[in-house]
Design a protein around this motif. Structure first.
Motif, PDB file in Angstrom:
ATOM      1  N   GLN A  91       0.842  -1.185   0.000  1.00  8.76           N
ATOM      2  CA  GLN A  91       0.000   0.000   0.000  1.00  8.76           C
ATOM      3  C   GLN A  91       0.888   1.249   0.000  1.00  8.76           C
ATOM      4  O   GLN A  91       2.053   1.195   0.392  1.00  8.76           O
ATOM      5  N   ASP A 111      -6.604  -3.410   3.620  1.00  7.70           N
ATOM      6  CA  ASP A 111      -6.925  -2.037   3.209  1.00  7.70           C
ATOM      7  C   ASP A 111      -8.060  -1.458   4.042  1.00  7.70           C
ATOM      8  O   ASP A 111      -8.037  -0.277   4.418  1.00  7.70           O
ATOM      9  N   ASN A 124      -3.868  11.162   4.445  1.00  7.88           N
ATOM     10  CA  ASN A 124      -3.768   9.742   4.111  1.00  7.88           C
ATOM     11  C   ASN A 124      -5.079   8.998   4.338  1.00  7.88           C
ATOM     12  O   ASN A 124      -5.413   8.080   3.578  1.00  7.88           O
ATOM     13  N   ASN A 125      -5.834   9.374   5.361  1.00  7.78           N
ATOM     14  CA  ASN A 125      -7.146   8.752   5.552  1.00  7.78           C
ATOM     15  C   ASN A 125      -8.091   9.103   4.412  1.00  7.78           C
ATOM     16  O   ASN A 125      -8.894   8.263   3.981  1.00  7.78           O
ATOM     17  N   MET A 128      -7.040   7.024   1.488  1.00  7.18           N
ATOM     18  CA  MET A 128      -7.421   5.631   1.706  1.00  7.18           C
ATOM     19  C   MET A 128      -8.911   5.449   1.479  1.00  7.18           C
ATOM     20  O   MET A 128      -9.354   4.436   0.905  1.00  7.18           O
ATOM     21  N   TYR A 131      -9.405   5.294  -2.158  1.00  8.22           N
ATOM     22  CA  TYR A 131      -8.960   4.004  -2.675  1.00  8.22           C
ATOM     23  C   TYR A 131     -10.065   2.949  -2.526  1.00  8.22           C
ATOM     24  O   TYR A 131     -10.363   2.201  -3.466  1.00  8.22           O
TER      25      TYR A 131
END
Length: 480
Positions: A91, A111, A124-125, A128, A131
Motif C-alpha cells: 500500500q 486495506d 492519508n485517511n 485511503m 482508494y
C-alpha cells in the motif's frame, strides 16, 4: 471509523513522544532538512518486518518488535508516495516534510482496516477512503457496461463530483497543503477517466469496434490535457492504472484502424506492438515509460502461448526501454518460455525431497502430471493451491500432483509452514537452486502451473488451476 480511531489512544502517547523528539512543526525545518516519522502496529502480521519503498525500489527493511510495532524515520526526502510491503500486501503512504504518521492495520482486512493518526493522517485517511471507494466503483463497472455511453458517463461523473466536494470540504476545514490538494484532485479525476477508458471493453452488448463508433464525439475530450509524465503521481495506483487502461484503449483504436479485426484480443501481436509504439511516442519520463513498457511485455509473455511472436515483441521492447535490467529479465523469460512450449519436455531441474536427496524433476513424471509452486511469501496462494489440489486429486486420481516450494528453506521449515497453514503435506519438494530454477521454469507469477502428459511432454506451461478451463485441459490429457 470512530471506533477504529478509539483504538489509537495508546498510540497517541507515542505520537506525543515522537513530536517532542523530532520537534514537530507545521512548517518546513529551518535547517532545510526534510524529516518525517512513520510508525504503527500490525495486527496479525504476515511477517516480522515491513519493507519501505520509493518508486518500487526498496529503501529499508524495518523489523517489528515483540508487540508487532515499528518505527521509521525519513530524512532528506522529496515529498510524495512511499510504499510499504508487509510480506504479502502493498500500500502507498503520502509523506510530506515534518509528517508524524502512525498507522494501524489488521492484515485480515488489510486495506479496510488501515487507519492513520498524527500529522499527515487526515490526508492519508482521505486518500485511503478514495482508494476503497474506487474499488467499489471498479466492481460496478461490468454491471454498467450495457448502458449507453451518456448514462454510463453520468453515473461515474456523479461519483467523481461527490469526491471533489469532499476534497473541497477537507481543504477548507484543515488548510491542507497545495501538494496534497493537487495530488488528491488529480487522483479523483484520473479514476474517473480510467472508467471512461474501460467503457468500450466493458460493453458486452456490441463489439469493441462498434462501441468506439457509437461514442459521443466529446467522450474523450479530457485526453487533450493528459499529463503522461507526472513525476508526483508516477508511483500512485490511480494514475498508473489510468495510463495502462488509456494505452490499452488508444492502441486498440489504432489497431482497428489498420486491421480487419473488430473485437478485442489482448494477446494479438500487432495490437501489443501498437501499444509499445504509443507509449514510446507519448511518454518521455523514463521511469513511467519503462514501467509501462515492462507491464505490456510481461503480460504478453506471461499469457501468450504463441512463442513465434516472442522475438518481435522483445525486439520492439528493447528498442524503447532504457532499463537494462528489465531488458535482461524479459530476454531470460522469453528464452525460458521458448524451451517450455507444448510438446517439449521439461528442462533438467534438480529437486530436494524430504530426506534432502537430490532427484530430477523429470524422473517423477511417470503418468499425467500437474506441477504447481508455492512460496512462504504468498500465504493465500499457499493455502488455496493446496486445497484446490486436494479436490482435484479426488476427481482426477489418474494425475500425479507435484508441489514445489521456491524458497531457500530446509525441509523442516517447509513442513512447519505447511502445518501452520493447515494444509495437507503430500508430494512436496523444493528447488535445490531456487533462483536459477525459477528462471529456467519461468515461475512468474507463482500461480502458474504445468500440465504434462504421461510421456512427460508439456501440454500447457501457463495453466491456471483456478481457471474455468483447467479441468477441461486435464480431461483433454486423459483422452489423448
Amino acid at each position: 471509523m470512530r471506533t477504529l480511531f478509539m483504538k489509537f489512544n495508546f498510540l497517541s502517547l507515542i505520537l506525543l513522544l515522537v513530536c517532542s523528539l523530532f520537534s514537530c512543526k507545521d512548517d518546513k525545518d529551518e535547517t532545510g532538512v526534510n524529516e518525517a516519522f512513520i510508525g504503527g502496529e500490525i495486527v496479525n502480521p504476515n511477517s516480522n518486518y515491513i519493507v519501505f519503498k520509493k518508486a518500487d525500489v526498496p529503501l529499508d527493511t524495518v523489523f517489528l518488535n515483540s508487540e508487532n510495532r515499528f518505527s521509521y524515520k525519513l530524512s532528506n526526502f522529496e515529498p510524495g508516495f512511499f510504499g510499504f510491503f508487509d510480506g504479502r500486501e502493498y500500500q502507498n503512504i503520502l509523506v510530506e516534510p515534518n509528517d508524524n504518521l502512525l498507522l494501524r492495520l489488521n492484515t485480515i482486512d488489510f486495506d479496510e482496516s488501515l487507519v492513520f493518526t498524527g500529522k499527515g493522517a487526515r490526508e492519508n485517511n482521505f486518500l485511503m477512503e478514495l482508494y476503497l471507494k474506487n474499488e467499489k466503483d471498479d466492481e460496478n463497472i461490468l454491471g454498467l457496461g450495457q448502458k449507453d455511453a451518456e448514462e454510463f458517463d453520468s453515473i461515474f461523473r456523479e461519483s467523481r463530483d461527490l469526491k471533489l466536494k469532499k476534497l473541497e470540504k477537507l481543504k477548507a476545514k484543515y488548510n491542507t497543503s497545495p501538494f496534497f490538494n493537487e495530488i488528491a484532485e488529480k487522483s479523483i479525476n484520473y479514476e474517473y477517466y480510467a472508467h471512461k477508458e474501460l467503457y468500450p471493453l466493458a460493453n458486452y452488448k456490441i463489439s469493441e469496434l462498434d462501441a468506439f463508433n457509437s461514442l459521443p464525439e466529446d467522450f474523450y475530450d479530457y485526453r487533450e490535457n493528459i499529463d503522461y509524465n507526472d513525476e508526483d503521481l508516477k508511483d500512485y495506483s490511480p494514475y498508473v492504472s489510468f495510463l495502462r487502461f488509456h494505452f490499452n484503449n488508444i492502441a486498440l483504436q489504432k489497431h482497428f484502424s489498420h486491421s480487419k479485426d473488430s473485437e478485442y484480443n489482448k494477446l494479438d501481436l500487432h495490437y501489443n506492438l501498437d501499444k509499445l509504439e504509443l507509449i514510446d511516442k507519448y511518454v518521455s519520463n523514463e521511469d513511467i515509460k519503462n514501467n509501462l513498457l515492462k507491464f505490456v511485455i510481461s503480460q504478453f509473455i506471461t499469457f501468450s502461448k504463441n512463442t513465434e511472436h516472442y522475438d518481435a515483441i522483445l525486439e520492439s521492447f528493447k528498442n524503447k526501454s532504457t532499463n537494462l535490467e528489465d531488458i535482461k529479465v524479459s530476454t531470460q523469460f522469453i528464452n525460458s518460455y521458448k524451451r517450455l512450449k507444448p510438446g517439449n519436455r521439461l528442462p533438467q531441474i534438480t529437486l530436494l525431497d524430504n530426506k534432502d536427496k537430490e532427484i530430477n524433476l523429470n524422473e517423477l513424471i511417470k503418468k499425467p502430471t500437474v506441477v504447481y509452486f508455492w512460496s512462504k511469501k504468498n500465504k493465500n496462494h499457499l493455502i488455496y493451491s493446496h486445497k484446490r489440489v486436494k479436490e482435484l486429486n479426488v476427481k482426477y486420481p489418474e494425475f500425479n500432483f507435484i508441489a514445489i516450494n521456491v524458497d531457500s528453506i530446509s525441509y523442516k521449515e517447509q513442513v512447519r509452514i505447511l502445518k501452520r497453514n493447515e494444509v495437507r503435506i503430500n508430494n512436496e519438494y523444493r528447488f535445490k537452486s531456487p533462483k536459477q530454477s525459477k528462471l529456467t521454469l519461468s515461475v512468474k507469477p507463482i500461480q502458474k502451473v504445468f500440465i504434462l502428459n504421461k510421456n512427460g511432454e508439456i501440454v500447457n506451461a501457463k495453466a491456471n488451476m483456478f481457471g474455468i478451463v483447467f479441468e477441461q485441459e486435464l480431461l483433454g490429457v486423459l483422452n489423448q
